[in-house]
Design an enzyme around this catalytic site. Structure first.
Site, PDB file in Angstrom:
ATOM      1  N   CYS A 196       0.817  -1.210   0.000  1.00 40.16           N
ATOM      2  CA  CYS A 196       0.000   0.000   0.000  1.00 40.16           C
ATOM      3  C   CYS A 196       0.857   1.270   0.000  1.00 40.16           C
ATOM      4  O   CYS A 196       1.474   1.588  -1.006  1.00 40.16           O
ATOM      5  CB  CYS A 196      -0.996  -0.045   1.148  1.00 40.16           C
ATOM      6  SG  CYS A 196      -2.453   0.989   0.881  1.00 40.16           S
ATOM      7  N   ARG A 250     -12.447   6.104  -3.311  1.00 35.83           N
ATOM      8  CA  ARG A 250     -11.604   5.240  -2.488  1.00 35.83           C
ATOM      9  C   ARG A 250     -11.950   3.779  -2.753  1.00 35.83           C
ATOM     10  O   ARG A 250     -13.121   3.413  -2.862  1.00 35.83           O
ATOM     11  CB  ARG A 250     -11.794   5.565  -1.010  1.00 35.83           C
ATOM     12  CG  ARG A 250     -10.758   4.937  -0.112  1.00 35.83           C
ATOM     13  CD  ARG A 250     -10.772   5.545   1.273  1.00 35.83           C
ATOM     14  NE  ARG A 250      -9.611   5.095   2.034  1.00 35.83           N
ATOM     15  CZ  ARG A 250      -8.417   5.654   1.985  1.00 35.83           C
ATOM     16  NH1 ARG A 250      -8.225   6.705   1.211  1.00 35.83           N
ATOM     17  NH2 ARG A 250      -7.403   5.187   2.690  1.00 35.83           N
ATOM     18  N   HIS A 259      -3.731  -5.755   1.927  1.00 37.39           N
ATOM     19  CA  HIS A 259      -3.571  -5.901   3.378  1.00 37.39           C
ATOM     20  C   HIS A 259      -4.163  -7.244   3.786  1.00 37.39           C
ATOM     21  O   HIS A 259      -4.621  -8.017   2.962  1.00 37.39           O
ATOM     22  CB  HIS A 259      -4.314  -4.777   4.104  1.00 37.39           C
ATOM     23  CG  HIS A 259      -3.698  -3.425   3.937  1.00 37.39           C
ATOM     24  ND1 HIS A 259      -2.496  -3.075   4.520  1.00 37.39           N
ATOM     25  CD2 HIS A 259      -4.117  -2.322   3.255  1.00 37.39           C
ATOM     26  CE1 HIS A 259      -2.206  -1.820   4.224  1.00 37.39           C
ATOM     27  NE2 HIS A 259      -3.174  -1.332   3.449  1.00 37.39           N
TER      28      HIS A 259
END
Length: 237
Positions: free
Chosen positions: A95, A129, A193
């Protein structure tokens, strides 16, 4: 590997880049190496420390906008990670870490900032997002198969000619709704993640193979069951 007897795993800036349980990536690499009789040494490098150049696998995690900027500035000034990558060390970045190992990335106002320049990618900010489970099929040449993770980012990443997409998205956004992550030699980045390596043991084994060569197989364990459970849940949602 380095000329020491242990596989040296270097965790970069856990005080700045360690969201979503990124320490799990360190632990699973150490565990899967030691299950095969490969001794390990884990080095924690905080943002006030110099980055050692004689590591085998370097790990960077995720972080918020301001810590990301500070981490990029300090890594560029230090130069140790870039020199280690040029020497052939393996780098795995997640990320925010993925973005800053590239040529450039965007700050919280979408202004372009220079990255470390060890992966041929350029990242900016998208309109929306990306949040949720992601599933992707890894480049077949890497021998990893399908991976799964959780993404929470507004980044959009363009891959340059010197790098290759890590995977093709099946579900989720990743780089651009089509691909997820990138790799170049033994430098690999991803938006996943979860943490990424405990959820995808074969991806952890890829990093180990890059440093130690052929690996002995391991019996199926909780990591493989977690991988299958998360794949099933993400694809059936």
């Amino acid at each position: 590997m380095t000329n020491t007897s242990a596989l040296r795993i270097v965790w970069i800036y856990p005080d700045l880049l360690s969201t979503y349980g990124d320490r799990g990536n360190v632990l699973i690499l150490q565990r899967r190496a030691e299950l095969r009789g490969i001794p390990t040494e884990v080095v924690h490098v905080h943002s006030s420390d110099a980055v050692p150049e004689q590591g085998d696998i370097y790990l960077l995690g995720g972080g918020e906008d301001r810590p990301q900027i500070l981490a990029a500035e300090r890594l560029r000034a230090d130069g140790g990670l870039a020199r280690a990558a040029a020497r052939g060390a393996c780098v795995f970045a997640v990320c925010a870490g993925y973005q800053i190992i590239g040529e450039s990335y965007g700050d919280d106002e979408a202004n372009p900032l220079p990255g470390i320049g060890i992966l041929d990618i350029r990242s900016g900010r998208g309109q929306a997002r990306a949040v949720g489970e992601i599933v992707a099929d890894v480049d077949p040449s890497l021998g990893v198969g399908r991976i799964t993770g959780f993404e929470n980012h507004q980044g959009r990443t363009e891959i340059g000619p010197s790098a290759l997409p890590l995977s093709t998205t099946v579900r989720g956004v990743g780089n651009d709704d089509r691909t997820e992550g990138a790799y170049q030699g033994q430098v690999l980045g991803t938006y996943l993640h979860g943490p990424a390596l405990p959820r995808n043991p074969q991806l952890a084994d890829l990093l180990l193979r890059w440093r130690v060569g052929q690996l002995a197989p391991l019996p199926q364990a909780w990591g493989d069951r977690l991988h299958e459970e998360r794949l099933s849940a993400a694809l059936s949602a």
